[in-house]
Write an enzyme that holds these catalytic residues in place. Structure first.
Site, short mmCIF file in Angstrom:
data_model
loop_
_atom_site.label_atom_id
_atom_site.label_comp_id
_atom_site.label_asym_id
_atom_site.label_seq_id
_atom_site.Cartn_x
_atom_site.Cartn_y
_atom_site.Cartn_z
N GLY A 50 0.80 -1.22 0.00
CA GLY A 50 0.00 0.00 0.00
C GLY A 50 0.83 1.27 0.00
O GLY A 50 0.28 2.36 0.06
N CYS A 51 2.15 1.12 -0.06
CA CYS A 51 3.02 2.30 -0.13
C CYS A 51 3.44 2.53 -1.57
O CYS A 51 3.76 1.58 -2.29
CB CYS A 51 4.29 2.10 0.71
N GLN A 52 3.44 3.78 -1.97
CA GLN A 52 3.88 4.16 -3.31
C GLN A 52 5.38 3.88 -3.44
O GLN A 52 5.83 3.37 -4.44
CB GLN A 52 3.58 5.64 -3.50
N SER A 53 6.13 4.22 -2.41
CA SER A 53 7.58 3.97 -2.38
C SER A 53 7.81 2.59 -1.81
O SER A 53 6.92 1.98 -1.24
CB SER A 53 8.27 4.98 -1.47
#
Length: 140
Positions: A50-53
């Protein structure tokens, strides 16, 4: 130091800055102080979903305290995870599970992140608490 005391300390630190550019710079500095995760833990199963990075978090028990290490490929995200690690590392799993995260709203962090970073922040908190639940069952 308790989780609540660490949160109060972070609220005090963030209140010293006049604007969000200074707060972002401070978060970047905090990211540089993050306890370095061992390269062997930079694996897919330690990635926060769920993290972009890319954000890797590893947890292990030291006695009855949970110790976290982490890293990210993005400097702001590294600062965000550094704040969370500072609050939750070296705490008993039950205290992490029960911890309130209102301090994030108090410092205005969620309001000053892009929607994808805000989602990532929620995912990081969720993952840290899930580690705590897993280790708490081991302690029981």
């Amino acid at each position: 130091m308790t989780i609540k005391e660490k949160q109060e300390q972070i609220i005090d630190e963030f209140s010293m800055f006049d604007d969000w550019m200074q707060r972002y710079e401070y978060m970047i500095e905090l990211g540089k102080t993050l306890p370095v995760i061992d390269e062997k833990y930079k694996i897919d199963e330690n990635l926060i979903k769920g993290c972009q990075s890319k954000v890797w978090v590893h947890a292990e028990l030291d006695g009855d305290k949970l110790v976290f290490t982490a890293d990210s490929d993005a400097i702001i995200t590294k600062g965000i995870v550094a704040i969370l690690i500072r609050v939750f590392s070296n705490q008993h799993p039950s205290e992490i599970i029960e911890a309130d995260t209102a301090f994030i709203d108090e410092i205005g962090l969620k309001d000053h992140l892009s929607p994808t970073r805000a989602n990532g922040l929620v995912s990081m908190i969720k993952q840290l608490k899930m580690y705590a639940v897993a280790y708490q069952t081991q302690l029981n």
